[in-house]
Motif scaffolding. Structure first.
Motif, mmCIF file in Angstrom:
data_model
loop_
_atom_site.group_PDB
_atom_site.id
_atom_site.type_symbol
_atom_site.label_atom_id
_atom_site.label_comp_id
_atom_site.label_asym_id
_atom_site.label_seq_id
_atom_site.Cartn_x
_atom_site.Cartn_y
_atom_site.Cartn_z
ATOM 1 N N LYS B 10 0.875 -1.258 0.147
ATOM 2 C CA LYS B 10 0.011 -0.002 -0.048
ATOM 3 C C LYS B 10 0.784 1.269 0.089
ATOM 4 N N ALA B 11 1.960 1.167 0.445
ATOM 5 C CA ALA B 11 2.849 2.523 0.677
ATOM 6 C C ALA B 11 3.247 2.907 -0.579
ATOM 7 N N ASP B 12 3.753 4.360 -0.789
ATOM 8 C CA ASP B 12 4.386 5.012 -1.881
ATOM 9 C C ASP B 12 5.881 4.308 -2.023
ATOM 10 N N LEU B 13 6.021 4.123 -3.359
ATOM 11 C CA LEU B 13 7.277 3.643 -3.643
ATOM 12 C C LEU B 13 8.158 4.875 -4.157
ATOM 13 N N THR B 14 9.363 4.729 -3.652
ATOM 14 C CA THR B 14 10.456 5.769 -3.994
ATOM 15 C C THR B 14 11.718 5.197 -3.704
ATOM 16 N N LEU B 15 12.721 5.653 -4.607
ATOM 17 C CA LEU B 15 14.107 5.106 -4.314
ATOM 18 C C LEU B 15 14.540 4.888 -2.865
ATOM 19 N N GLY B 16 15.044 3.926 -2.413
ATOM 20 C CA GLY B 16 15.462 3.656 -1.007
ATOM 21 C C GLY B 16 14.695 3.305 0.104
ATOM 22 N N ALA B 17 13.521 3.864 -0.187
ATOM 23 C CA ALA B 17 12.373 3.768 0.928
ATOM 24 C C ALA B 17 12.297 2.482 1.420
ATOM 25 N N PRO B 18 12.290 2.322 2.806
ATOM 26 C CA PRO B 18 11.983 0.938 3.429
ATOM 27 C C PRO B 18 10.465 0.772 3.322
ATOM 28 N N ILE B 19 9.924 -0.559 2.879
ATOM 29 C CA ILE B 19 8.624 -0.938 3.050
ATOM 30 C C ILE B 19 8.577 -2.200 4.033
ATOM 31 N N ALA B 20 7.819 -1.659 4.854
ATOM 32 C CA ALA B 20 7.351 -2.594 6.004
ATOM 33 C C ALA B 20 6.231 -3.917 5.519
ATOM 34 N N LEU B 21 6.657 -4.997 5.677
ATOM 35 C CA LEU B 21 5.709 -6.255 5.424
ATOM 36 C C LEU B 21 4.810 -6.511 6.404
ATOM 37 N N THR B 22 3.610 -6.782 6.109
ATOM 38 C CA THR B 22 2.335 -7.122 6.918
ATOM 39 C C THR B 22 2.831 -8.665 7.304
#
Lengths: 256, 256
Positions: B10-22
């Motif tokens: 669901k998160a916005d996607l930008t270079l280097g951004a950390p994405i939290a997993l459900t």
């Protein structure tokens, strides 16, 4: 559409002939639908058209119908076959049911290199086919064949029958469609130029065809490689989509 | 096609951004697929294209990914909506899954006079839609709407959007297709003359539309009544077939 129940029977249909019901049919008509003596039923056997009949005898798990009048003469349906690699049980059931709705005349499970399941119970599929034919108001029943190897099926192929090869992966999925080294042409475009005639659709397993299988298929004159859009379709979706496109462009969905 | 797992986030996607997993995603990646730190994953959110990412942290029922590179820019998909009368649970699930594979942008359950089921759990359908989008390699996610009355949907209709009305029964099923008093035209024929543009497909319940609904629909300028062949199709088959024909003739199944 008529609300009179519609049954598939195996017997020959001629005026006045008594038709014996199986215990399943008797159960359906007399317990589920609560029909009784003299009630109307429609019957077809895939050869002699659709007949109006009436109940002449109600027994515990049997019964008789009497044929009264031919309502719909047997129509010649366009000759379209389906070859598909067996899938998981419910998906195979689904493909067989939908292929019947979509008017195929023969269903041939084929074993390919990447086919996951090779066991197919033909008697079970025949039952699905009969029920779907009853529901969909068609007058014939697709023939379900025992599974064979893909190469065996191609070895004895009638070269007058076009084989539409749904080549989801293509030579290179990143290439544009339609080139010599790219993916096959969109199905609608590829088949809209054909003349009418015998045809079959070939749907591979979830993992697609092997490179050798693809190469062999593409070398046969009667094979028409096609793609079904830019998204990856599940095998059962590809089957419904490809049969739909054939019927709409070359089959019996055109205006009569 | 890539074998790197593909996740909807669901998160916005930008270079280097950390994405939290459900916890579900973490379970899938770390327990089912046995991925570990630094392994590759692909992610998409329906807005920012598809990204290559890698696992940066593995926790018991959580985890983090780091975005590394945009692989596929967000494409504009043809705007095709589906309105359908909810069916039995598994059939509704099926329609929603297949509509996602076939590229619809919005799914609107509509309540018609003969709709059997009016309860639709949108959150459940959203889950099906997300999974199907992951599988089918599309970069956006169809929007699933709460069910509304058919007449309410038509009351606020954008008249620039054509509504393909799959009219299985027709005025008189015994009439030939295409006449003024006969059945609607075959869908392929009816849509092949249209210009490209916004569209929606309308599929009724198993029992078809009521005479009043049919009459009202046929009076609207934006409605294109069509039939799908000479056999009676189940509602879920009609949905797949109609979406297929639209994509092949007017949508994104044409050569790029």
């Amino acid at each position: 559409m008529s609300t009179i129940p519609r049954l598939f029977v195996k017997a020959d249909l001629t005026l006045g002939a008594p038709i014996a019901l199986t215990s399943e049919q008797a159960n359906y008509l007399f317990r589920v639908l609560r029909l009784s003596k003299n009630d109307a039923v429609r019957v077809f056997n895939g050869r002699d058209g659709e007949w109006r009949a009436s109940v002449t005898e109600v027994m515990r798990s049997a019964g008789f119908l009497c044929l009264e009048e031919l309502i719909v003469p047997q129509a010649v349906i366009g000759d379209l076959q389906l070859l598909f690699a067996p899938l998981k049980k419910t998906c195979t059931d689904f493909v067989v049911e939908k292929a019947t709705e979509l008017g195929v005349t023969m269903i041939q499970p084929v074993i390919t290199k990447r086919t996951q399941t090779s066991t197919v119970r033909v008697s079970r599929l025949e039952k699905i086919v009969e029920e779907a034919a009853e529901q969909t108001e068609r007058l014939d029943i697709p023939l379900v064949q025992e599974p064979i190897q893909l190469l065996e099926a191609l070895g004895k192929w009638d070269k007058n029958r076009r084989l539409v090869f749904c080549d989801e992966a293509g030579d290179d999925p990143t290439e544009n469609w339609g080139g010599d080294v790219g993916r096959a042409r969109p199905m609608m475009e590829a088949i809209s130029e054909l003349k009418d005639g015998l045809a079959a659709i070939l749907i591979g397993p979830e993992g697609g065809f092997s490179p050798e299988e693809r190469k062999y298929l593409r070398q046969q004159d009667y094979v028409i490689p096609v793609t079904l859009g830019p998204r990856i379709l599940r095998a059962e979706t590809a089957a419904v989509s490809a049969l739909t496109l054939w019927q709409a462009a070359r089959g019996d969905w055109r205006a009569s």
